[in-house]
Design an enzyme around this catalytic site. Structure first.
Site, PDB file in Angstrom:
ATOM      1  N   ASP A  46     -21.283 -55.674 -11.048  1.00 21.83           N
ATOM      2  CA  ASP A  46     -22.763 -55.491 -10.236  1.00 21.83           C
ATOM      3  C   ASP A  46     -22.538 -54.656  -9.164  1.00 21.83           C
ATOM      4  O   ASP A  46     -21.921 -55.289  -7.924  1.00 21.83           O
ATOM      5  CB  ASP A  46     -23.244 -56.832  -9.828  1.00 21.83           C
ATOM      6  N   TYR A  51     -24.209 -50.184  -1.995  1.00 18.90           N
ATOM      7  CA  TYR A  51     -22.860 -50.653  -1.752  1.00 18.90           C
ATOM      8  C   TYR A  51     -21.967 -49.331  -1.146  1.00 18.90           C
ATOM      9  O   TYR A  51     -20.678 -49.656  -1.048  1.00 18.90           O
ATOM     10  CB  TYR A  51     -22.460 -51.298  -2.666  1.00 18.90           C
ATOM     11  N   LYS A  76     -28.662 -50.563  -8.558  1.00 22.88           N
ATOM     12  CA  LYS A  76     -29.858 -50.789  -7.939  1.00 22.88           C
ATOM     13  C   LYS A  76     -30.472 -49.893  -7.230  1.00 22.88           C
ATOM     14  O   LYS A  76     -29.648 -48.856  -6.456  1.00 22.88           O
ATOM     15  CB  LYS A  76     -29.815 -52.238  -7.084  1.00 22.88           C
ATOM     16  N   HIS A 109     -33.887 -53.358  -5.751  1.00 20.92           N
ATOM     17  CA  HIS A 109     -32.872 -54.363  -4.817  1.00 20.92           C
ATOM     18  C   HIS A 109     -33.738 -54.975  -4.055  1.00 20.92           C
ATOM     19  O   HIS A 109     -33.651 -56.276  -3.907  1.00 20.92           O
ATOM     20  CB  HIS A 109     -32.108 -53.260  -3.857  1.00 20.92           C
TER      21      HIS A 109
HETATM   22  P1  NAD Z   1     -20.136 -64.593  -2.585  1.00 17.60           P
HETATM   23  O1  NAD Z   1     -20.869 -65.718  -2.564  1.00 17.60           O
HETATM   24  O2  NAD Z   1     -19.786 -64.134  -4.204  1.00 17.60           O
HETATM   25  O3  NAD Z   1     -18.809 -64.651  -1.759  1.00 17.60           O
HETATM   26  C1  NAD Z   1     -17.832 -63.623  -1.879  1.00 17.60           C
HETATM   27  C2  NAD Z   1     -17.022 -64.026  -0.797  1.00 17.60           C
HETATM   28  O4  NAD Z   1     -16.365 -65.403  -0.878  1.00 17.60           O
HETATM   29  C3  NAD Z   1     -15.490 -63.040  -0.786  1.00 17.60           C
HETATM   30  O5  NAD Z   1     -15.624 -62.143  -0.109  1.00 17.60           O
HETATM   31  C4  NAD Z   1     -14.375 -64.020  -0.322  1.00 17.60           C
HETATM   32  O6  NAD Z   1     -14.361 -64.135   1.141  1.00 17.60           O
HETATM   33  C5  NAD Z   1     -14.915 -65.427  -0.789  1.00 17.60           C
HETATM   34  N1  NAD Z   1     -14.248 -65.956  -1.910  1.00 17.60           N
HETATM   35  C6  NAD Z   1     -14.522 -65.081  -3.297  1.00 17.60           C
HETATM   36  N2  NAD Z   1     -13.755 -65.887  -4.265  1.00 17.60           N
HETATM   37  C7  NAD Z   1     -13.055 -66.842  -3.391  1.00 17.60           C
HETATM   38  C8  NAD Z   1     -12.155 -67.872  -3.970  1.00 17.60           C
HETATM   39  N3  NAD Z   1     -11.791 -67.939  -5.110  1.00 17.60           N
HETATM   40  N4  NAD Z   1     -11.775 -68.784  -2.913  1.00 17.60           N
HETATM   41  C9  NAD Z   1     -11.868 -68.316  -1.727  1.00 17.60           C
HETATM   42  N5  NAD Z   1     -12.690 -67.495  -1.180  1.00 17.60           N
HETATM   43  C10 NAD Z   1     -13.407 -66.779  -2.150  1.00 17.60           C
HETATM   44  O7  NAD Z   1     -20.802 -63.353  -1.904  1.00 17.60           O
HETATM   45  P2  NAD Z   1     -21.742 -62.003  -2.106  1.00 17.60           P
HETATM   46  O8  NAD Z   1     -20.440 -60.946  -2.067  1.00 17.60           O
HETATM   47  O9  NAD Z   1     -22.451 -61.698  -0.998  1.00 17.60           O
HETATM   48  O10 NAD Z   1     -22.477 -62.034  -3.432  1.00 17.60           O
HETATM   49  C11 NAD Z   1     -21.883 -61.892  -4.629  1.00 17.60           C
HETATM   50  C12 NAD Z   1     -22.422 -60.564  -5.247  1.00 17.60           C
HETATM   51  O11 NAD Z   1     -23.768 -60.674  -5.541  1.00 17.60           O
HETATM   52  C13 NAD Z   1     -22.204 -59.388  -4.417  1.00 17.60           C
HETATM   53  O12 NAD Z   1     -20.830 -58.848  -4.355  1.00 17.60           O
HETATM   54  C14 NAD Z   1     -23.028 -58.394  -4.958  1.00 17.60           C
HETATM   55  O13 NAD Z   1     -22.893 -57.742  -6.067  1.00 17.60           O
HETATM   56  C15 NAD Z   1     -24.526 -59.381  -5.169  1.00 17.60           C
HETATM   57  N6  NAD Z   1     -25.179 -59.318  -4.119  1.00 17.60           N
HETATM   58  C16 NAD Z   1     -26.674 -59.045  -4.202  1.00 17.60           C
HETATM   59  C17 NAD Z   1     -27.546 -59.041  -3.265  1.00 17.60           C
HETATM   60  C18 NAD Z   1     -28.974 -58.510  -3.525  1.00 17.60           C
HETATM   61  O14 NAD Z   1     -29.856 -58.449  -2.583  1.00 17.60           O
HETATM   62  N7  NAD Z   1     -29.299 -58.128  -4.729  1.00 17.60           N
HETATM   63  C19 NAD Z   1     -27.333 -59.530  -1.882  1.00 17.60           C
HETATM   64  C20 NAD Z   1     -25.944 -60.176  -1.762  1.00 17.60           C
HETATM   65  C21 NAD Z   1     -24.960 -59.876  -2.727  1.00 17.60           C
END
Ligand code: NAD
Length: 273
Positions: A46, A51, A76, A109
């Site tokens: 994704d 990004y 997106k 988005h």
């Molecule tokens: P997330 O909830 O996936 O958290 C990611 C963070 O959690 C990492 O940077 C790391 O610090 C921590 N983490 C991940 N795995 C871990 C583990 N096993 N143990 C400990 N810590 C860990 O947050 P995100 O990146 O905001 O969301 C996931 C994905 O969703 C994004 O990368 C993106 O692709 C998507 N997203 C979309 C939107 C949207 O508006 N459509 C907004 C935010 C994110």
């Protein structure tokens, strides 16, 4: 299994599990993360124009020997690229950066006021021209979905929204179930905020799993597509190791009960940027 798929309304199959790459730096960081993920069995990535790492995602895909038809790539259209002609042009830029002929899923988005219906019409065009296998939205509330469904005979196939045990989105999920819209979770791990919650801690203890694995498993059992982000190899593998256990109904309920309608990101009805 990690390759389990949900069938979208048009029959296209989308993996329930994938890698999110928001805030993964263009260049080595995103390239390595995607390569590690593909090696670990991930088949869904994704990304987004916003990004600024689509080129790295494309590079990693090319350098990994995974057949294109196994992969599911989402990108997106960003807020300042919305409108009919603007979206068609933005799509071409994304496609070029990714180096792909066809994008598996193209999403709006955020629901930009005054723009998102024209943006949707552009997505319909891309879909009809078979440049994308599926089209959908992100951060759409029920009223945004209804507005699209009013003007279009193609419904969004996916709605990617903030979803975790502090924000369980029950009314939106029910609406999506009724209209064959697959819900996809962003920020499924709350970026770690939830890991220290006593309920999550105690479930992790009793299943012998990590807090991240507990929360991701809860996503899957709700049949919500999930795309946790990490750029660290050991965490990328850890997050995928959720197909060998099952949360019992009572424990699913314990996580559901953590809902406080609490957003960590922006509200689709009042976002800025
Ligand atoms: P997330 O909830 O996936 O958290 C990611 C963070 O959690 C990492 O940077 C790391 O610090 C921590 N983490 C991940 N795995 C871990 C583990 N096993 N143990 C400990 N810590 C860990 O947050 P995100 O990146 O905001 O969301 C996931 C994905 O969703 C994004 O990368 C993106 O692709 C998507 N997203 C979309 C939107 C949207 O508006 N459509 C907004 C935010 C994110």
């Amino acid at each position: 299994s990690i390759q389990a798929r949900t069938k979208l309304a048009n029959g296209v199959e989308m993996p329930f599990f994938g890698l999110g790459v928001y805030q993964a730096d263009e260049g080595k960081e995103v390239v390595d993360a995607v390569k590690v993920a593909l090696k670990a069995g991930y088949r869904s990535i994704d990304t987004a124009s916003f990004y600024k790492n689509e080129e790295g995602v494309g590079q990693a895909i090319r350098e990994s020997n995974v057949p294109r038809e196994e992969l599911f790539v989402t990108t997106k259209v960003w807020n300042d690229e919305q409108g009919y002609d603007e979206t068609l042009a933005a799509f071409e830029r994304s496609r070029k950066r990714l180096g792909l002929d066809v994008i598996d899923l193209y999403l709006i988005h955020w629901p930009m006021k005054g723009k998102y219906l024209d943006t949707w019409r552009a997505l319909e065009t891309l879909y009809k021209e078979e440049k994308v296998r599926a089209i959908g939205v992100s951060n759409f509330n029920v009223h945004h979905l209804e507005a699209v469904m009013e003007i279009s005979n193609i419904n969004p196939m996916v709605d990617q929204v903030e979803f975790h045990p502090f924000l369980t989105q029950a009314p939106l999920r029910e609406f999506c179930r009724q209209h064959e819209i697959q819900v996809e979770a962003w920020r499924p791990l709350t970026k770690g905020v939830i890991f220290t919650h006593p309920v999550v801690q105690s479930l992790a203890q009793s299943y012998g799993k990590t807090p991240a694995q507990i929360v991701l498993r809860w996503n899957l059992q709700h049949r919500v597509v999930t795309i946790p982000k990490s750029v660290r190899a050991e965490r990328i593998r850890e997050n995928a190791d959720i197909f060998d256990f099952q949360l019992c109904e009572e424990d699913m309920g314990k996580l559901d009960a953590l809902n406080e309608n609490r957003r960590l990101g922006q509200d689709p009805d009042s976002f800025s940027r």
